[in-house]
Enzyme design. Structure first.
Site, PDB file in Angstrom:
ATOM      1  N   SER A 191      51.091  45.779  39.235  1.00 55.75           N
ATOM      2  CA  SER A 191      50.761  44.564  39.987  1.00 55.75           C
ATOM      3  C   SER A 191      50.130  43.486  39.111  1.00 55.75           C
ATOM      4  CB  SER A 191      49.814  44.907  41.141  1.00 55.75           C
ATOM      5  OG  SER A 191      48.633  45.523  40.658  1.00 55.75           O
ATOM      6  N   ASP A 430      37.892  42.670  45.175  1.00 50.90           N
ATOM      7  CA  ASP A 430      38.971  42.956  44.234  1.00 50.90           C
ATOM      8  C   ASP A 430      38.567  42.388  42.876  1.00 50.90           C
ATOM      9  OD1 ASP A 430      41.245  43.122  42.690  1.00 50.90           O
ATOM     10  OD2 ASP A 430      42.583  42.204  44.161  1.00 50.90           O
ATOM     11  N   HIS A 433      42.626  42.215  40.037  1.00 52.36           N
ATOM     12  CA  HIS A 433      43.633  41.162  39.933  1.00 52.36           C
ATOM     13  C   HIS A 433      42.976  39.822  39.623  1.00 52.36           C
ATOM     14  CE1 HIS A 433      45.349  44.420  42.451  1.00 52.36           C
ATOM     15  NE2 HIS A 433      46.400  44.210  41.680  1.00 52.36           N
TER      16      HIS A 433
END
Length: 451
Positions: A191, A430, A433
């Site tokens: 990702s 998060d 990312h």
């Protein structure tokens, strides 16, 4: 009327002869078997007869053809989310038998320029950055659209990477399309590499007329295509590089990760046709042990190995493919590990928390514990064997400064958050990312520099 004499049938005679033949055969076989048993009971063997029979058998062309026949091995069942190990043992030390190759003389290709573009500092620049607006990119991911999901401090978009003693080439979208004309640029990995792909699409799409561009989001391979340049920017989901049970780009949250360390075909059959390849692999190896299911294993017995060991086997498979298939017409890049920021005490001793509510980059030298040095050293050894066949985008140190660049709570979460978690933002932040526009845009500026 004359009556013809009735001819006697011969069937009873034939039946009698056949019956006598069968009885004789049975008696003969019984006597023969009895003789063999008698010889065995006295431990005698007829070497001359057996050797004669063996010799006659070996001289028989039919025997030789059967003896030399190699039956094709049934290919292993492809791994998917339903795959499971029938049993698990400790790693045996087995390695795939790749064709050996010698390291190229001259060492790894670090880029032709003399400047170290990966050593520098972040400079606030709200005149030239961001290179695009989040709202102007129709292909933006809800996982990375931080402003859309509530982040009000936008300073994270305005930082420019400034190498020491030199400058990066100024981003030029038309020039980049000219470099890609007639080519396929493919990002391959997890990702984080998907985030870099989305960044590149957002950087590039604005100059292409709406009726001349198309996005084809497929399960395994997603493609953005610009017709007037006959070029595409693609992303291939392959988080472990080799075949695994986590190769579904959506449904891959599994308690047990199983991989075939000697099988790349599921992914390489796709990426082998690209002209420019950008690989990454790191994060998925940091989540505990993995299970190895070799292609030759027919009983479902897996071997358990730690993440670093599993990654080394996967990197060996990948390096063998690069060595065997990459020619000067194909450019290959490997992106080093993308750092995470889960431990605030590392950059602010005595503090608790993570990247949540961080608004500024770090200054000076900083190396986070999540940027694993043994992993980097293993990757360095693997890449060194490939010499000039692979280019390295060393984004680890420059990204490590950007504790402010993660989405934290400002992204779409597909799972429902409980009131308890909502009351503690750091618990679901998060810190893996990156917001867009943001840090991955600089990774692509570096890629533009070296194409």
């Amino acid at each position: 009327m004359q009556k013809w004499p009735k001819k006697k049938t011969q069937y009873p005679l034939i039946a009698l002869v056949f019956f006598i033949f069968i009885v004789f055969s049975i008696l003969y076989n019984e006597i023969y078997i009895h003789e063999i048993q008698s010889k065995n009971s006295t431990h005698h063997t007829d070497d001359d007869d057996s050797s004669t029979f063996a010799k006659e058998e070996e001289e028989d062309p039919l025997f030789q053809s059967v003896k030399n026949l190699t039956l094709p091995r049934i290919p292993p069942v492809p791994l998917d989310k339903s795959s499971a190990c029938h049993s698990t043992v400790k790693y045996s030390g087995k390695r795939a038998e790749w064709d050996s190759f010698k390291p190229e003389s001259g060492g790894r290709r670090e880029m032709p320029e003399t400047c170290d573009y990966f050593s520098g500092e972040w400079v606030f620049d709200n005149s030239s950055h961001p290179l695009y607006k989040e709202s102007d990119c129709p292909y933006m991911s809800d996982q990375l659209a931080c402003h859309k999901h509530g982040r009000q401090d936008l300073e994270y978009q305005y930082w420019r990477w400034q190498p020491h003693n030199c400058n990066l080439k100024r981003w030029n979208v038309t020039e980049m399309w000219e470099k890609l004309k007639g080519k396929r640029l493919m990002f391959v990995g997890d990702s984080l590499n998907r985030g870099q792909w989305i960044s590149m699409v957002c950087l590039m799409q604005s100059v292409i007329p709406a009726d001349k561009k198309v996005m084809t989001p497929q399960a395994h391979l997603s493609i953005f295509r610009a017709e007037e340049y006959n070029a595409s920017i693609e992303f291939l989901w392959a988080p472990l590089l080799v075949e695994s049970n986590s190769d579904d780009p959506v449904d891959h949250r599994l308690s047990e990760r199983i991989l075939r360390p000697d099988s790349l075909l599921r992914h390489s059959s796709e990426w082998m046709h690209a002209d420019i390849l950008v690989f990454n692999s790191y994060l998925w190896w940091r989540q505990g042990p993995v299970k190895l299911l070799w292609s030759s294993e027919e009983n479902g017995v897996c071997e358990e190995i730690n993440g670093l060991g599993g990654m080394e086997l996967a990197m060996d498979a990948w390096a063998n493919w690069v060595d065997s298939n990459v020619d000067p017409a194909k450019k290959v890049f490997f992106v080093t590990m993308s750092p995470t920021h889960f431990t605030k005490g590392e950059w602010e001793p005595g503090s608790e928390g993570n990247c949540y509510n961080e608004k500024l980059p770090l200054n000076g030298t900083y190396w986070g514990v999540d940027s694993d040095l043994p992993t980097m050293q293993m990757v360095e050894r693997t890449l060194a064997r490939l010499g000039s066949k692979v280019n390295v985008l060393n984004i680890t140190q420059l990204s490590d400064y950007r504790k402010d660049g993660h989405p934290s709570i400002y992204r779409k979460f597909w799972e429902a958050l409980t009131p308890e978690r909502l009351a503690d933002p750091a618990s679901y932040s998060d810190c893996i990312h990156w917001c867009l526009p943001g840090v991955p845009d600089v990774w692509n500026e570096l890629l533009f520099q070296f194409l």
